[in-house]
Design a protein around this motif. Structure first.
Motif, PDB file in Angstrom:
ATOM      1  N   LEU A 138      11.069  -5.836 -50.006  1.00  0.00           N
ATOM      2  CA  LEU A 138      10.719  -6.888 -48.824  1.00  0.00           C
ATOM      3  C   LEU A 138      10.874  -8.216 -48.996  1.00  0.00           C
ATOM      4  CD1 LEU A 138       7.322  -5.131 -48.125  1.00  0.00           C
ATOM      5  CD2 LEU A 138       9.578  -4.538 -47.288  1.00  0.00           C
ATOM      6  N   ASN A 139      11.489  -8.606 -50.105  1.00  0.00           N
ATOM      7  CA  ASN A 139      11.854  -9.898 -50.378  1.00  0.00           C
ATOM      8  C   ASN A 139      12.985 -10.450 -49.842  1.00  0.00           C
ATOM      9  OD1 ASN A 139       9.437 -10.950 -52.096  1.00  0.00           O
ATOM     10  ND2 ASN A 139      10.117  -9.124 -53.188  1.00  0.00           N
ATOM     11  N   ASP A 140      14.121  -9.321 -49.361  1.00  0.00           N
ATOM     12  CA  ASP A 140      15.544  -9.591 -48.961  1.00  0.00           C
ATOM     13  C   ASP A 140      15.404  -9.771 -47.328  1.00  0.00           C
ATOM     14  OD1 ASP A 140      15.815  -6.966 -48.423  1.00  0.00           O
ATOM     15  OD2 ASP A 140      16.278  -6.517 -50.310  1.00  0.00           O
ATOM     16  N   ASP A 141      16.522  -9.838 -46.891  1.00  0.00           N
ATOM     17  CA  ASP A 141      16.758  -9.871 -45.613  1.00  0.00           C
ATOM     18  C   ASP A 141      17.292  -8.397 -44.968  1.00  0.00           C
ATOM     19  OD1 ASP A 141      19.349 -10.312 -46.451  1.00  0.00           O
ATOM     20  OD2 ASP A 141      19.954 -11.968 -45.113  1.00  0.00           O
ATOM     21  N   ALA A 142      17.189  -7.251 -45.691  1.00  0.00           N
ATOM     22  CA  ALA A 142      17.870  -6.247 -45.388  1.00  0.00           C
ATOM     23  C   ALA A 142      16.706  -5.312 -44.531  1.00  0.00           C
ATOM     24  CB  ALA A 142      18.462  -5.445 -46.573  1.00  0.00           C
ATOM     25  N   TRP A 143      16.736  -5.317 -43.358  1.00  0.00           N
ATOM     26  CA  TRP A 143      15.658  -4.691 -42.372  1.00  0.00           C
ATOM     27  C   TRP A 143      16.612  -3.665 -41.727  1.00  0.00           C
ATOM     28  CZ3 TRP A 143      10.866  -6.259 -43.514  1.00  0.00           C
ATOM     29  CH2 TRP A 143      10.841  -7.570 -44.073  1.00  0.00           C
ATOM     30  N   LEU A 144      15.722  -2.334 -41.743  1.00  0.00           N
ATOM     31  CA  LEU A 144      16.261  -1.285 -40.917  1.00  0.00           C
ATOM     32  C   LEU A 144      15.817  -1.555 -39.701  1.00  0.00           C
ATOM     33  CD1 LEU A 144      15.381   1.880 -43.139  1.00  0.00           C
ATOM     34  CD2 LEU A 144      17.478   0.722 -42.890  1.00  0.00           C
ATOM     35  N   TRP A 145      14.662  -1.981 -39.404  1.00  0.00           N
ATOM     36  CA  TRP A 145      14.490  -2.256 -37.728  1.00  0.00           C
ATOM     37  C   TRP A 145      14.253  -3.534 -37.362  1.00  0.00           C
ATOM     38  CZ3 TRP A 145      13.009   2.102 -40.406  1.00  0.00           C
ATOM     39  CH2 TRP A 145      13.203   3.343 -39.996  1.00  0.00           C
ATOM     40  N   GLY A 146      14.681  -4.466 -38.266  1.00  0.00           N
ATOM     41  CA  GLY A 146      14.586  -5.972 -37.987  1.00  0.00           C
ATOM     42  C   GLY A 146      13.378  -6.654 -38.592  1.00  0.00           C
ATOM     43  N   GLY A 147      13.502  -8.099 -38.818  1.00  0.00           N
ATOM     44  CA  GLY A 147      12.499  -8.627 -39.870  1.00  0.00           C
ATOM     45  C   GLY A 147      11.832  -9.774 -39.111  1.00  0.00           C
ATOM     46  N   SER A 148      11.657  -9.719 -37.638  1.00  0.00           N
ATOM     47  CA  SER A 148      10.947 -10.625 -36.913  1.00  0.00           C
ATOM     48  C   SER A 148       9.473 -10.441 -36.975  1.00  0.00           C
ATOM     49  CB  SER A 148      11.500 -10.915 -35.555  1.00  0.00           C
ATOM     50  OG  SER A 148      10.930  -9.545 -34.898  1.00  0.00           O
ATOM     51  N   LEU A 149       8.922 -11.354 -37.037  1.00  0.00           N
ATOM     52  CA  LEU A 149       7.280 -10.862 -36.964  1.00  0.00           C
ATOM     53  C   LEU A 149       6.735  -9.790 -36.041  1.00  0.00           C
ATOM     54  CD1 LEU A 149       5.337 -14.591 -36.947  1.00  0.00           C
ATOM     55  CD2 LEU A 149       5.161 -12.878 -38.423  1.00  0.00           C
ATOM     56  N   ASP A 150       7.178  -9.803 -34.975  1.00  0.00           N
ATOM     57  CA  ASP A 150       6.692  -8.466 -34.020  1.00  0.00           C
ATOM     58  C   ASP A 150       7.370  -7.346 -34.540  1.00  0.00           C
ATOM     59  OD1 ASP A 150       5.327 -10.260 -32.270  1.00  0.00           O
ATOM     60  OD2 ASP A 150       7.154 -10.735 -31.016  1.00  0.00           O
ATOM     61  N   GLU A 151       8.634  -7.258 -35.150  1.00  0.00           N
ATOM     62  CA  GLU A 151       9.292  -6.283 -35.626  1.00  0.00           C
ATOM     63  C   GLU A 151       8.588  -5.539 -36.703  1.00  0.00           C
ATOM     64  OE1 GLU A 151      13.030  -7.633 -35.931  1.00  0.00           O
ATOM     65  OE2 GLU A 151      13.653  -6.925 -33.696  1.00  0.00           O
ATOM     66  N   ILE A 152       8.006  -6.511 -37.725  1.00  0.00           N
ATOM     67  CA  ILE A 152       7.512  -6.085 -38.969  1.00  0.00           C
ATOM     68  C   ILE A 152       6.054  -5.841 -38.668  1.00  0.00           C
ATOM     69  CG2 ILE A 152       6.302  -7.118 -40.975  1.00  0.00           C
ATOM     70  CD1 ILE A 152       8.755  -8.986 -41.009  1.00  0.00           C
ATOM     71  N   TYR A 153       5.530  -6.204 -37.680  1.00  0.00           N
ATOM     72  CA  TYR A 153       4.016  -5.847 -37.202  1.00  0.00           C
ATOM     73  C   TYR A 153       4.352  -4.409 -36.461  1.00  0.00           C
ATOM     74  CZ  TYR A 153       0.244  -5.562 -33.981  1.00  0.00           C
ATOM     75  OH  TYR A 153      -0.940  -5.064 -33.458  1.00  0.00           O
TER      76      TYR A 153
END
Length: 287
Positions: A138-153
């Protein structure tokens, strides 16, 4: 023994008790008075303690109204929680994207999120969120569904591929071992390795490019850039969830592994979920 059986022991000058075993007599040597008084005082203290504190099984309060250390700690925790309620209410009332505007609320949310992460998330993602095989870093920028606050939430609240939330993140890669021939899988494996600048076989890569275009690019992109909308991971970097060598890439193509994450919104209150999203976003990989 009768009193007449008692006598004075000549070597010690001490009266005997009158008891004798095989000719061995017992001397009458009372305990020191200070020891007896101390013993009696301990008995009196134990009785008083049992009356003041709930010392009997099932008792919750003492006869004299005393409290246990457990209840004292519970009271301290309750008072501490009351003191934090104001800050939790601020997190709850503030839109997620506006919390960062208040440094004090953000700092409190970060501490709440850090504590919640250690209790609920570190078992899979690691204490430093570094991840493990099958559990994303979770420290990198590889996100499956996006790394914005709303997407992480959303990901934390509803989870991934679970049967508990109707809004859980979901993506599934076909088992291409049932679709492609073995030589096609070998070729597309080499092509995927070339996308990530790993050592690869050029002739197989050239053949695998066509296989990739026909079967994989719709989700992973023409250049392996991935797609947040469909939850397809990037293939053109060095970040691999299940391993980046020939064996693991081929295995994932043949019979993909799919992780599952609980819907934490069903287990944690919304304030804690928001704090977790802020904490994870602040680890460095949030977009």
């Amino acid at each position: 023994m009768a009193d007449e059986d008692k006598r004075i022991d000549e070597p010690t000058g001490t009266e005997t008790t009158g008891h004798s075993w095989d000719g061995i007599e017992e001397l009458n040597t009372p305990l020191p008075r200070w020891w007896l008084y101390t013993f009696y005082a301990c008995i009196a203290f134990a009785v008083g303690y049992a009356l003041y504190y709930p010392a009997w099984p099932g008792a919750t309060s003492g006869i004299a109204g005393g409290s246990t250390l457990r209840s004292m700690v519970a009271q301290d925790i309750a008072e501490h929680a009351d003191g934090l309620s104001e800050w939790r209410e601020k997190i709850d009332a503030t839109p997620l994207n506006e919390i960062a505007a208040d440094p004090q609320v953000l700092a409190f949310a970060d501490r709440v999120g850090r504590a919640a992460f250690g209790v609920n998330c570190s078992q899979c993602h690691g204490s430093g969120a570094q991840g493990f095989v099958g559990y994303p870093n979770l420290n990198d920028d590889a996100w499956l569904w996006g790394g914005s606050l709303d997407e992480i939430y959303h990901t934390i609240k509803h989870g991934v591929r679970n049967e508990d939330s109707d809004y859980a993140r979901y993506s599934e890669m076909p088992a291409f071992g049932e679709i492609l021939e073995k030589d096609q899988i070998a070729d597309v494996t080499q092509y995927v390795m070339s996308l990530a600048a790993l050592e690869h076989e050029i002739p197989a890569t050239e053949r695998g490019a066509e296989v990739f275009s026909d079967n994989c690019s719709a989700c992973h992109g023409d250049a392996g850039e991935g797609d947040w909308d469909s939850g397809a991971p990037r293939l053109n970097d060095a970040i691999w969830l299940f391993g980046g060598d020939v064996e693991h890439i081929a295995s994932q193509i043949i019979q993909p592994a799919h992780g599952v994450m609980p819907a934490w919104g069903l287990r944690l209150d919304d304030t804690t979920v928001k704090a977790l999203a802020l904490y994870v976003h602040g680890l460095g990989g949030g977009s």
